[in-house]
Design an enzyme around this catalytic site. Structure first.
Site, PDB file in Angstrom:
ATOM      1  NE  ARG A 149      -3.688  -0.777   2.210  1.00 19.85           N
ATOM      2  CZ  ARG A 149      -4.785  -0.883   3.189  1.00 19.85           C
ATOM      3  NH1 ARG A 149      -5.543   0.187   3.641  1.00 19.85           N
ATOM      4  NH2 ARG A 149      -5.295  -2.283   3.178  1.00 19.85           N
TER       5      ARG A 149
ATOM      6  CB  SER B 240      -8.993  -0.748   2.243  1.00 17.98           C
ATOM      7  OG  SER B 240     -10.016  -0.964   3.220  1.00 17.98           O
ATOM      8  CG  HIS B 241      -9.814   2.459   5.433  1.00 16.35           C
ATOM      9  ND1 HIS B 241      -9.451   1.374   5.554  1.00 16.35           N
ATOM     10  CD2 HIS B 241      -9.026   3.364   5.938  1.00 16.35           C
ATOM     11  CE1 HIS B 241      -8.373   1.277   6.279  1.00 16.35           C
ATOM     12  NE2 HIS B 241      -8.051   2.681   6.882  1.00 16.35           N
TER      13      HIS B 241
ATOM     14  CE  LYS C 287      -7.290  -5.004   1.915  1.00 16.62           C
ATOM     15  NZ  LYS C 287      -8.538  -4.902   2.316  1.00 16.62           N
TER      16      LYS C 287
ATOM     17  CG  ASP D 133     -13.956  -1.226   3.629  1.00 12.49           C
ATOM     18  OD1 ASP D 133     -14.896  -1.857   3.025  1.00 12.49           O
ATOM     19  OD2 ASP D 133     -13.077  -1.444   4.181  1.00 12.49           O
TER      20      ASP D 133
ATOM     21  CG  ASP E 194     -11.698  -2.903   0.425  1.00 10.77           C
ATOM     22  OD1 ASP E 194     -11.936  -2.669   1.181  1.00 10.77           O
ATOM     23  OD2 ASP E 194     -10.817  -4.023   0.701  1.00 10.77           O
TER      24      ASP E 194
ATOM     25  CG  ASP F 178     -12.647  -5.539   3.060  1.00  7.60           C
ATOM     26  OD1 ASP F 178     -12.820  -4.486   3.327  1.00  7.60           O
ATOM     27  OD2 ASP F 178     -11.675  -6.097   3.127  1.00  7.60           O
ATOM     28  NE  ARG F 179     -12.742  -1.965   7.420  1.00  4.35           N
ATOM     29  CZ  ARG F 179     -12.387  -0.957   7.762  1.00  4.35           C
ATOM     30  NH1 ARG F 179     -12.578  -0.722   9.219  1.00  4.35           N
ATOM     31  NH2 ARG F 179     -12.023   0.277   7.178  1.00  4.35           N
TER      32      ARG F 179
ATOM     33  CG  HIS G  44     -11.815  -7.174   8.639  1.00  6.06           C
ATOM     34  ND1 HIS G  44     -12.029  -6.854   7.371  1.00  6.06           N
ATOM     35  CD2 HIS G  44     -11.017  -5.986   9.029  1.00  6.06           C
ATOM     36  CE1 HIS G  44     -11.154  -6.048   6.708  1.00  6.06           C
ATOM     37  NE2 HIS G  44     -10.670  -5.338   7.744  1.00  6.06           N
TER      38      HIS G  44
END
Length: 453
Positions: free
Chosen positions: A15, A99-100, A109, A243, A245, A247-248, A330
């Site tokens: 990242r 992500s965020h 990832k 978020d 991406d 995933d949360r 998560h």
């Protein structure tokens, strides 16, 4: 000269700022290194809506095919959609997302076949070292036969798989506000929710990696304000926030109040244990006391672990756990290759709410038993000395125990706190929980005074 990768290769992922810290040239080397380290002859690659994502993921694919691997490009997807593709296709995968993080960031990832995590101890350090060496000496020699590239749309299959894992047949009609934050929830939610008895009120579903409305980070309460207001204005049954991406997933009740991820963990754990009696549930050490309590009440076995998805996934695999949850929203499922998917947790909430008549606030009250501080960050020059000061202050108290599974945890009969150092910043992170609000505030203030002395 070798690239300095120490700033962008983190514990679990890559990242950094594009193009200042990394670019398509490095992405191509990451693709080649990923194939070499995993030994894969085929990989699956997806990306989020950030402006730099298509170029970076395409470069990664070039690097992978140059090393002889066939690449399946699934295009725009959520991170859990990439995990689905890795699991269903049996291929190592790479998801391009930060992500965020703000718009100028991007990342990768990576996972092995079946969505198994790739972190520092499971291949990421080797990938980093190869990329550093190749960036100094030139690209690796190409394979005798380059791989092929094919495109595949996995969205409908992803949605069908999730919907097969939750019984939604008894669900009453619900009005649901969803804030996608201009992230990948705007891509996945319409398909997943399409066949449900849901009146969907979409917020910020336009895919826009510049995040024009607010950061796609629902962990920050400031980014939930719009959703909370809209739930009240619409008279909705609940609100969901994803978020960047997707995933949360964070949950807001019908009063516009945030529901703690610990309460969601306990709720989903009770439902998974109803399907899998006597199963094991993983929770990290800063989820609420209510999580292991509910797991035991439902006949399950709670297992406490460190914070971080690689630790959760390792424990899930080791114990055969049916479910795992973290304070950061998560949620991990055995039926989803032990990977995290906020969407599946959201479907469990819809099913639980929709199968009874009461409001969400009443439903989750049974899982929200204690007063919690939330995570409080303090910037400190010397993390170790401040933790030592806190340890010394509590060491001699009667009825108080400590452990150092992850940072410093101090616990008594009616309160506990955990103090952890950030891996990436000069911060100490404090979480406190107690039987009531007054006691929580007392312990919180006492620890913060020592930390910030």
């Amino acid at each position: 000269m070798a690239a300095d990768l120490s700033q962008i290769v983190k514990a679990y992922d890559v990242r950094g700022v594009v193009p200042d810290q990394w670019d398509e040239r490095l992405a191509e080397l990451f693709g080649a290194a990923f194939v070499q380290v995993t030994g894969a002859d085929a990989v699956v690659v997806g990306h989020d809506m950030r402006p730099s994502s298509p170029g970076l993921s395409g470069a990664f694919a070039r690097g992978a095919t140059a090393r002889g691997a066939d690449v399946t490009l699934i295009g725009l997807c959520s991170t859990d959609q990439l995990y689905f593709a890795s699991g269903r296709l049996g291929l190592p995968g790479a998801m391009f997302t930060a992500s965020h993080n703000p718009a100028q960031y991007n990342g990768i990832k990576m996972c092995r076949a079946g969505a198994a995590p790739v972190g520092q101890d499971t291949g990421l350090a080797d990938i980093r070292d190869l990329v550093a060496a190749w960036s100094a000496d030139g690209a690796p020699a190409p394979a005798a036969r380059p791989g092929t590239v094919t495109e595949r749309d996995t969205l409908a299959d992803y949605a069908a798989h999730l919907l097969s894992l939750v019984d939604l047949s008894a669900m009453r009609p619900l009005k649901v506000v969803v804030d996608a934050g201009n992230g990948m929830g705007g891509h996945t939610v319409p398909t997943v929710f399409g066949a449900l008895p849901v009146t969907l009120v979409p917020m910020y579903f336009e895919l826009d990696g510049t995040f024009p409305n607010h950061e796609a980070n629902p962990l920050d309460p400031a980014n939930l304000v719009d959703l909370q207001a809209r739930v009240l204005a619409e008279g909705a049954d609940l609100g969901l926030a994803f978020d960047g991406d997707a995933d949360r997933c964070f949950v807001v009740d019908e009063r516009g109040e945030g529901v703690s991820p610990s309460a969601i963990t306990a709720l989903v754990a009770s439902r998974e244990l109803a399907k899998h009696p006597g199963g094991t549930v993983i929770h990290n050490l800063i989820t609420s006391w209510s999580v292991p309590e509910v797991v035991r009440e439902q006949g399950g076995t709670p297992v406490r672990t460190r914070v971080g998805h690689s630790f959760i996934k390792e424990e899930m695999a080791r114990t055969g756990a049916v479910f795992g949850g973290e304070h950061s929203a998560h949620y991990y499922f055995r039926d989803f290759w032990n990977a995290d998917t906020g969407m599946l947790a959201a479907l469990h909430v819809l099913a639980a709410l929709g199968s009874q008549a009461g409001p969400l606030s009443r439903l989750v009250a049974r899982y929200d038993r204690y007063a919690a501080s939330g995570e409080i960050n303090s910037q400190v020059a010397d993390q170790a000395s401040r933790v030592a000061a806190v340890r010394a202050a509590f060491a001699t108290r009667d009825g108080v125990g400590t452990d150092e599974l992850d940072g410093l945890t101090v616990a008594a009969d009616d309160w506990w706190f955990n103090l952890r150092a950030s891996n990436t910043e000069p911060l100490l992170r404090l979480n406190v929980e107690a039987r009531d609000e007054a006691l929580m505030a007392k312990i919180r203030d006492e620890v913060l005074a020592l930390v910030r002395a």
